[in-house]
Design a protein around this motif. Structure first.
Motif, PDB file in Angstrom:
ATOM      1  N   GLN A 212       0.757  -1.222   0.128  1.00  0.00           N
ATOM      2  CA  GLN A 212       0.136  -0.056   0.092  1.00  0.00           C
ATOM      3  C   GLN A 212       1.095   1.155  -0.129  1.00  0.00           C
ATOM      4  O   GLN A 212       1.195   1.479  -1.106  1.00  0.00           O
ATOM      5  N   CYS A 213       1.146   1.751   1.079  1.00  0.00           N
ATOM      6  CA  CYS A 213       2.170   3.030   0.965  1.00  0.00           C
ATOM      7  C   CYS A 213       3.540   2.476   0.775  1.00  0.00           C
ATOM      8  O   CYS A 213       4.313   3.323   0.396  1.00  0.00           O
ATOM      9  N   GLY A 214       3.750   1.174   1.153  1.00  0.00           N
ATOM     10  CA  GLY A 214       5.178   0.784   0.759  1.00  0.00           C
ATOM     11  C   GLY A 214       6.140   0.960   1.948  1.00  0.00           C
ATOM     12  O   GLY A 214       7.225   0.323   1.702  1.00  0.00           O
ATOM     13  N   TYR A 215       5.897   1.856   2.775  1.00  0.00           N
ATOM     14  CA  TYR A 215       7.082   2.031   3.956  1.00  0.00           C
ATOM     15  C   TYR A 215       7.602   0.895   4.683  1.00  0.00           C
ATOM     16  O   TYR A 215       8.809   0.788   4.873  1.00  0.00           O
ATOM     17  N   CYS A 216       7.048  -0.014   4.920  1.00  0.00           N
ATOM     18  CA  CYS A 216       7.501  -1.120   5.762  1.00  0.00           C
ATOM     19  C   CYS A 216       7.863  -2.302   4.871  1.00  0.00           C
ATOM     20  O   CYS A 216       8.412  -3.146   5.279  1.00  0.00           O
ATOM     21  N   GLN A 217       7.866  -1.905   3.487  1.00  0.00           N
ATOM     22  CA  GLN A 217       7.968  -3.431   2.616  1.00  0.00           C
ATOM     23  C   GLN A 217       9.407  -3.888   2.406  1.00  0.00           C
ATOM     24  O   GLN A 217       9.343  -5.165   2.281  1.00  0.00           O
TER      25      GLN A 217
ATOM     26  N   CYS B 218       2.901  -3.478   9.848  1.00  0.00           N
ATOM     27  CA  CYS B 218       2.505  -2.735   8.754  1.00  0.00           C
ATOM     28  C   CYS B 218       1.129  -1.838   9.157  1.00  0.00           C
ATOM     29  O   CYS B 218       0.168  -2.320   9.401  1.00  0.00           O
ATOM     30  N   ARG B 219       1.487  -0.641   8.990  1.00  0.00           N
ATOM     31  CA  ARG B 219       0.115   0.309   9.415  1.00  0.00           C
ATOM     32  C   ARG B 219      -0.842   0.165   8.399  1.00  0.00           C
ATOM     33  O   ARG B 219      -1.977   0.625   8.824  1.00  0.00           O
ATOM     34  N   CYS B 220      -0.490  -0.248   7.251  1.00  0.00           N
ATOM     35  CA  CYS B 220      -1.719  -0.245   6.279  1.00  0.00           C
ATOM     36  C   CYS B 220      -2.308  -1.647   6.326  1.00  0.00           C
ATOM     37  O   CYS B 220      -3.196  -1.971   5.675  1.00  0.00           O
TER      38      CYS B 220
HETATM   39  S1  FES Z   1       2.418  -1.023   3.377  1.00  0.00           S
HETATM   40 FE1  FES Z   1       2.247   0.987   4.426  1.00  0.00          FE
HETATM   41  S2  FES Z   1       2.891   0.370   6.269  1.00  0.00           S
HETATM   42 FE2  FES Z   1       3.150  -1.388   5.246  1.00  0.00          FE
END
Ligand code: FES
Ligand code: FES
Length: 150
Positions: free
Chosen positions: A95-100, A131-133
């Motif tokens: 999703q946002c990709g931050y944790c990926q 993963c916050r998403c």
């Molecule tokens: S994809 Fe958004 S925090 Fe994991």
């Protein structure tokens, strides 16, 4: 001065011994794929491999790395074509990709040790990656797909 082995190359950095590996990667070596999340080894965003083990780079002082081989998301595969990366694309995990990047590094370390993990083993190995998403269901699906193609 510390000499490090990162993504197949020897790199030198002039930092204090207690500098976290994450800082060295992102700020000294310009490897910004590894992310800062919590800074206290709780979220997994900063996960890299050290001698094949998934480690939290925010909690690892550079002085503890020694001659260990560090691999970051930039060094996981030459063209982003590691089985885990391919499965991530096919399943459209992000999703946002931050944790990926951290998720992918944890998953790759798991599959290297255990090429065919059960749901329980996947849950245990990935439990420390937050993963916050809320992409957990797709992450699990992608890990199974990567296990099938690798
Ligand atoms: S994809 Fe958004 S925090 Fe994991
Ligand atoms: S930033 Fe390292 S575990 Fe959260």
């Amino acid at each position: 001065m510390f000499k490090l082995h990162v993504n197949g190359k020897t790199r030198e950095v002039d930092v204090a011994p207690d500098t976290p590996l994450l800082w060295v990667l992102r700020e000294s070596l310009d490897l910004a794929g590894t992310k800062f999340g919590c800074g206290i080894a709780q979220c997994g965003a900063c996960t890299v491999h050290l001698d094949g083990e998934a480690v939290r780079s925010c909690a690892m002082p550079i002085s503890a790395v020694g001659t260990g081989k560090v691999v970051t998301i930039e060094g996981l595969s030459e063209k982003g074509d590691h089985p885990v990366q391919k499965a991530w694309e096919e399943v459209d995990v992000m999703q946002c990709g931050y944790c990926q990047a951290g998720q992918i590094m944890s998953a790759a370390a798991l599959l290297k040790k255990n090429p065919n993990p059960s749901d329980e083993e996947i849950f245990t190995a990935m439990n420390g990656n937050i993963c916050r998403c809320g992409t957990y269901v797709r992450i699990r699906e992608a890990i199974k797909q990567a296990a099938a193609i690798s």
